[in-house]
Design an enzyme around this catalytic site. Structure first.
Site, PDB file in Angstrom:
ATOM      1  N   ASP A  21       0.829  -1.200   0.000  1.00  0.00           N
ATOM      2  CA  ASP A  21       0.000   0.000   0.000  1.00  0.00           C
ATOM      3  C   ASP A  21       0.869   1.258   0.000  1.00  0.00           C
ATOM      4  OD1 ASP A  21      -2.310   1.442   0.039  1.00  0.00           O
ATOM      5  OD2 ASP A  21      -2.879   0.926   2.090  1.00  0.00           O
ATOM      6  N   HIS A  38       3.314   3.424  -8.727  1.00  0.00           N
ATOM      7  CA  HIS A  38       3.176   1.984  -8.992  1.00  0.00           C
ATOM      8  C   HIS A  38       4.451   1.441  -9.662  1.00  0.00           C
ATOM      9  CE1 HIS A  38      -0.860   2.067  -7.599  1.00  0.00           C
ATOM     10  NE2 HIS A  38      -1.362   2.735  -8.614  1.00  0.00           N
ATOM     11  N   LEU A 132      11.983 -20.453  -4.853  1.00  0.00           N
ATOM     12  CA  LEU A 132      11.019 -19.561  -4.202  1.00  0.00           C
ATOM     13  C   LEU A 132       9.735 -19.552  -5.025  1.00  0.00           C
ATOM     14  CD1 LEU A 132      11.593 -16.207  -2.546  1.00  0.00           C
ATOM     15  CD2 LEU A 132      10.013 -16.181  -4.422  1.00  0.00           C
TER      16      LEU A 132
HETATM   17  C1  FPP Z   1      -1.645   0.147  -3.449  1.00  0.00           C
HETATM   18  O1  FPP Z   1      -1.191   1.469  -3.416  1.00  0.00           O
HETATM   19  C2  FPP Z   1      -1.073  -0.549  -4.558  1.00  0.00           C
HETATM   20  C3  FPP Z   1      -1.772  -1.209  -5.543  1.00  0.00           C
HETATM   21  C4  FPP Z   1      -3.230  -1.264  -5.608  1.00  0.00           C
HETATM   22  C5  FPP Z   1      -1.079  -1.882  -6.636  1.00  0.00           C
HETATM   23  C6  FPP Z   1       0.161  -2.594  -6.239  1.00  0.00           C
HETATM   24  C7  FPP Z   1       0.870  -2.929  -7.475  1.00  0.00           C
HETATM   25  C8  FPP Z   1       2.195  -2.862  -7.677  1.00  0.00           C
HETATM   26  C9  FPP Z   1       3.213  -2.530  -6.661  1.00  0.00           C
HETATM   27  C10 FPP Z   1       2.691  -3.204  -8.996  1.00  0.00           C
HETATM   28  C11 FPP Z   1       2.424  -4.651  -9.224  1.00  0.00           C
HETATM   29  C12 FPP Z   1       3.437  -5.256 -10.025  1.00  0.00           C
HETATM   30  C13 FPP Z   1       3.868  -6.510  -9.886  1.00  0.00           C
HETATM   31  C14 FPP Z   1       4.854  -7.011 -10.827  1.00  0.00           C
HETATM   32  C15 FPP Z   1       3.403  -7.388  -8.781  1.00  0.00           C
HETATM   33  P1  FPP Z   1      -2.275   2.620  -3.560  1.00  0.00           P
HETATM   34  O2  FPP Z   1      -2.361   2.995  -4.986  1.00  0.00           O
HETATM   35  O3  FPP Z   1      -3.575   2.177  -2.965  1.00  0.00           O
HETATM   36  O4  FPP Z   1      -1.641   3.734  -2.716  1.00  0.00           O
HETATM   37  P2  FPP Z   1      -2.425   4.908  -1.935  1.00  0.00           P
HETATM   38  O5  FPP Z   1      -3.235   4.231  -0.860  1.00  0.00           O
HETATM   39  O6  FPP Z   1      -1.304   5.736  -1.395  1.00  0.00           O
HETATM   40  O7  FPP Z   1      -3.269   5.619  -2.933  1.00  0.00           O
END
Ligand code: FPP
Length: 248
Positions: A21, A38, A132
């Site tokens: 998050d 992201h 893994l």
């Molecule tokens: C939450 O942060 C994050 C997500 C919903 C997406 C997570 C995805 C990635 C890290 C990329 C995935 C890639 C791979 C290869 C697994 P948020 O956007 O909710 O953050 P905020 O709460 O600060 O808005």
């Protein structure tokens, strides 16, 4: 500092789950677009996998896209899907060389075609790897997973392939998408939120929960080692009293 100086390799969590998050907030703090966050988050994913492999953690499950995430602006959803395809395409060779097996949970058929295909290809390619296991939760909902398992159980009962009165927890767990994956010993959620958000509701029953203020793009090697260290200081009692654990 070497990781061997701070963590006990005899008491490693075998499986660590992550709610990644804070990508959006991290980007906003730097005056950048959410997708920039992201993309930086993908770098954290890579570093966490590398570190886990190095110290000997066997399973990582990462919550990359929930069924609720479809409600985000379409530009962000599309950007996330493109990032996923890009990450899989760019990283699959290295993952394979490093003995990483890719699995998914969630309804991946509901993802855009190129996403679905690149995942299938990467899973097929890495299916015999043993170092893994990386489980990506994509289009995932824990309630949906449990509901689907309950439906399968009903079908089996209707076909008289099982006796519902004899069903044990282990039998039910075999109907979940995580059927061959051990439950996580540790869940890490970044960015200060203290919620489970419909993630692995069955599997997290006895998991140690670790919440950190660090935003996911800043969650790198040191932060992972710190989380494992905190986990190792806890006493896992599974409903027993402390003296029983110490004797065992
Ligand atoms: C939450 O942060 C994050 C997500 C919903 C997406 C997570 C995805 C990635 C890290 C990329 C995935 C890639 C791979 C290869 C697994 P948020 O956007 O909710 O953050 P905020 O709460 O600060 O808005």
């Amino acid at each position: 500092m070497d990781y061997k100086d701070i963590i006990d390799l005899q008491n490693l969590p075998k499986h660590i789950a992550f709610i990644m998050d804070g990508n959006g907030r991290w980007a906003k703090n730097q005056g950048q677009h959410r997708l920039f966050g992201h993309a930086a988050g993908v770098e954290s994913v890579k570093e966490v996998i590398k570190t886990a492999r190095e110290i000997g953690v066997s399973y990582l499950t990462m919550y990359a896209f929930s069924t609720e995430n479809w409600s985000r602006p379409s530009e962000e959803v599309e950007g996330l899907m493109n990032l996923l395809v890009e990450a899989i395409t760019n990283e699959v060779d290295e993952m394979h060389q490093n003995g990483v097996r890719l699995l998914t949970i969630g309804n991946i058929k509901g993802l855009p075609g190129k996403c679905y295909e690149s995942l299938l290809e990467a899973m097929e390619r890495t299916k015999n790897n043993k170092n893994l296991t990386l489980v990506l939760a994509l289009n995932y909902s824990a309630r949906q997973e449990i509901l689907e398992a309950a439906k399968k159980l009903t079908e089996l009962a209707q076909k008289q392939e099982l006796d519902v009165t004899q069903v044990k927890e282990e039998d039910f767990a075999q109907l979940l998408q995580t059927k061959d994956i051990p439950d996580p010993e540790l869940l890490i959620r970044t960015s200060g939120e203290c919620r489970i958000s419909n993630f692995l509701l069955w599997q997290l029953s006895y998991t140690e929960l670790y919440f950190t203020e660090i935003h996911w793009p800043d969650f790198r090697r040191e932060a992972l080692l710190e989380a494992i260290c905190a986990y190792q200081k806890r006493e896992r009692r599974f409903g027993m009293v402390s003296e029983q654990i110490q004797k065992a």
